[in-house]
Design a protein around this motif. Structure first.
Motif, PDB file in Angstrom:
ATOM      1  N   SER A 147       0.855  -1.187   0.000  1.00 41.19           N
ATOM      2  CA  SER A 147       0.000   0.000   0.000  1.00 41.19           C
ATOM      3  C   SER A 147       0.888   1.233   0.000  1.00 41.19           C
ATOM      4  N   THR A 148       0.382   2.268  -0.587  1.00 35.81           N
ATOM      5  CA  THR A 148       1.100   3.539  -0.614  1.00 35.81           C
ATOM      6  C   THR A 148       0.592   4.518   0.432  1.00 35.81           C
ATOM      7  N   ASN A 149      -0.361   4.062   1.211  1.00 34.73           N
ATOM      8  CA  ASN A 149      -0.927   4.905   2.254  1.00 34.73           C
ATOM      9  C   ASN A 149       0.097   5.059   3.382  1.00 34.73           C
ATOM     10  N   PRO A 150       0.531   6.276   3.720  1.00 37.58           N
ATOM     11  CA  PRO A 150       1.562   6.454   4.759  1.00 37.58           C
ATOM     12  C   PRO A 150       1.115   5.991   6.129  1.00 37.58           C
ATOM     13  N   ASP A 151      -0.180   6.115   6.432  1.00 39.72           N
ATOM     14  CA  ASP A 151      -0.650   5.648   7.743  1.00 39.72           C
ATOM     15  C   ASP A 151      -0.490   4.134   7.873  1.00 39.72           C
ATOM     16  N   VAL A 152      -0.843   3.438   6.751  1.00 44.35           N
ATOM     17  CA  VAL A 152      -0.720   1.977   6.765  1.00 44.35           C
ATOM     18  C   VAL A 152       0.751   1.571   6.904  1.00 44.35           C
ATOM     19  N   LEU A 153       1.631   2.222   6.124  1.00 42.93           N
ATOM     20  CA  LEU A 153       3.056   1.895   6.178  1.00 42.93           C
ATOM     21  C   LEU A 153       3.637   2.186   7.558  1.00 42.93           C
ATOM     22  N   LEU A 154       3.203   3.297   8.169  1.00 43.50           N
ATOM     23  CA  LEU A 154       3.696   3.629   9.502  1.00 43.50           C
ATOM     24  C   LEU A 154       3.250   2.597  10.526  1.00 43.50           C
ATOM     25  N   ALA A 155       1.988   2.179  10.433  1.00 37.17           N
ATOM     26  CA  ALA A 155       1.475   1.184  11.377  1.00 37.17           C
ATOM     27  C   ALA A 155       2.191  -0.144  11.215  1.00 37.17           C
ATOM     28  N   LEU A 156       2.378  -0.545   9.928  1.00 36.89           N
ATOM     29  CA  LEU A 156       3.085  -1.808   9.688  1.00 36.89           C
ATOM     30  C   LEU A 156       4.530  -1.743  10.176  1.00 36.89           C
ATOM     31  N   GLY A 157       5.182  -0.608   9.938  1.00 35.41           N
ATOM     32  CA  GLY A 157       6.565  -0.454  10.404  1.00 35.41           C
ATOM     33  C   GLY A 157       6.671  -0.546  11.905  1.00 35.41           C
ATOM     34  N   LYS A 158       5.722   0.134  12.616  1.00 38.50           N
ATOM     35  CA  LYS A 158       5.742   0.078  14.071  1.00 38.50           C
ATOM     36  C   LYS A 158       5.478  -1.337  14.578  1.00 38.50           C
ATOM     37  N   GLU A 159       4.590  -2.033  13.890  1.00 41.43           N
ATOM     38  CA  GLU A 159       4.288  -3.405  14.302  1.00 41.43           C
ATOM     39  C   GLU A 159       5.518  -4.313  14.136  1.00 41.43           C
ATOM     40  N   GLU A 160       6.207  -4.129  12.985  1.00 41.10           N
ATOM     41  CA  GLU A 160       7.425  -4.923  12.755  1.00 41.10           C
ATOM     42  C   GLU A 160       8.496  -4.583  13.783  1.00 41.10           C
ATOM     43  N   LEU A 161       8.641  -3.288  14.084  1.00 45.88           N
ATOM     44  CA  LEU A 161       9.618  -2.886  15.087  1.00 45.88           C
ATOM     45  C   LEU A 161       9.291  -3.467  16.455  1.00 45.88           C
ATOM     46  N   GLN A 162       7.975  -3.517  16.776  1.00 40.24           N
ATOM     47  CA  GLN A 162       7.572  -4.089  18.051  1.00 40.24           C
ATOM     48  C   GLN A 162       7.925  -5.582  18.119  1.00 40.24           C
ATOM     49  N   LYS A 163       7.711  -6.294  16.970  1.00 37.97           N
ATOM     50  CA  LYS A 163       8.075  -7.711  16.921  1.00 37.97           C
ATOM     51  C   LYS A 163       9.581  -7.895  17.086  1.00 37.97           C
ATOM     52  N   VAL A 164      10.332  -7.039  16.367  1.00 39.85           N
ATOM     53  CA  VAL A 164      11.792  -7.122  16.483  1.00 39.85           C
ATOM     54  C   VAL A 164      12.234  -6.813  17.900  1.00 39.85           C
ATOM     55  N   LYS A 165      11.604  -5.808  18.504  1.00 37.30           N
ATOM     56  CA  LYS A 165      11.928  -5.438  19.884  1.00 37.30           C
ATOM     57  C   LYS A 165      11.670  -6.609  20.836  1.00 37.30           C
TER      58      LYS A 165
END
Length: 267
Positions: free
Chosen positions: A80-98
């Motif tokens: 998706s090119t939606n910045p809100d979606v990309l931001l949410a997905l990025g934060k979710e991935e970072l949380q998993k990595v954390k």
């Protein structure tokens, strides 16, 4: 080590962004199903019943190969090119990595703690072994000292016993020699004296036995080996001197005939 900072809960994406992402996923899934249906229909007209299993496997190989080639050619695309979606997905991935990193950190810390305890036990064991080794070394040194002292004492006692045996043997030899000489080489006169030829009035000189002459020669050669000669005086009966010289028991001084010495039988 400190844990990674918590990711804020503002990462929940908006409802419109979620719906848009779900629509895109459903569209992609439908496209995949259509591609799979087309791949399954390829080559079905030429199949024979006897080769159905082999043909099915061959079809799967072809399908997987085609899919592999397709994925090799494609470049990654954003869902998706939606910045809100990309931001949410990025934060979710970072949380998993954390979370994963926190688990790894906890495991490493637990392992380090276990290793520290093992190291402490090994060091304590090493110190105990060193103490035991020092004690054993001390016992060994003490034992060596005792063994050396006992060896020296034993050697000293053995040497004393040998010297005592030699002394007894020497006395026995001297006694036997004295008895032999007294029996076979007595003094020339009963009185044991000889008068001087020049004057019969002068006091007689006491003659010494052959045994005594030999003792004088032996003692002289042992006490002063560098000067073993003995001066002949009137107490030495001349026949005894001639006997000793004739049989090689005694030797005259090369420059003074009045001095004799015992032959060096020990050389």
């Amino acid at each position: 080590a400190e844990y990674l900072p918590e990711i804020t809960k503002d990462s929940v994406c908006p409802v419109d962004a979620k719906e848009e992402l779900l629509d895109e996923c459903e569209s992609i899934w439908k496209q995949m199903e259509e591609c799979q249906s087309k791949l399954m229909l390829l080559g079905t007209e030429t199949l024979l019943k006897s080769d159905a299993k082999l043909s099915l496997l061959m079809m799967r190989v072809k399908a997987l190969t085609a899919e592999y080639n397709q994925w090799q050619k494609r470049s990654p695309e954003l869902i998706s090119t939606n910045p809100d979606v990309l931001l949410a997905l990025g934060k979710e991935e970072l949380q998993k990595v954390k979370n994963d990193l926190e688990m790894v950190l906890s495991t490493v810390q637990s392992k380090n703690k276990q290793l520290e305890e093992d190291l402490k036990r090994e060091q304590q064991w090493h110190e105990e072994q060193e103490q035991i080794l020092d004690t054993l070394n001390g016992i060994e040194e003490e034992t060596k000292t005792q063994v050396e002292q006992l060896s020296k004492k034993r050697a000293f006692h053995e040497l004393q016993n040998k010297m005592l045996k030699l002394k007894i043997y020497k006395e026995e030899l001297l006694n036997a020699l004295g008895e032999f000489l007294e029996e076979h080489f007595p003094l020339p006169e009963k009185g044991g004296s000889a008068k001087k030829k020049n004057s019969s009035e002068e006091p007689a000189v006491e003659l010494i036995t052959l045994h005594e002459i030999l003792e004088i020669l032996i003692n002289k050669s042992m006490i002063t080996p560098h000067e073993p000669y003995v001066t002949i005086n009137d107490s030495f009966w001349p026949p005894y001197i001639e006997l000793l010289l004739r049989y090689g028991i005694a030797l005259r001084h090369p420059e003074d005939p009045n001095r004799i010495r015992l032959e060096a039988f020990h050389m």
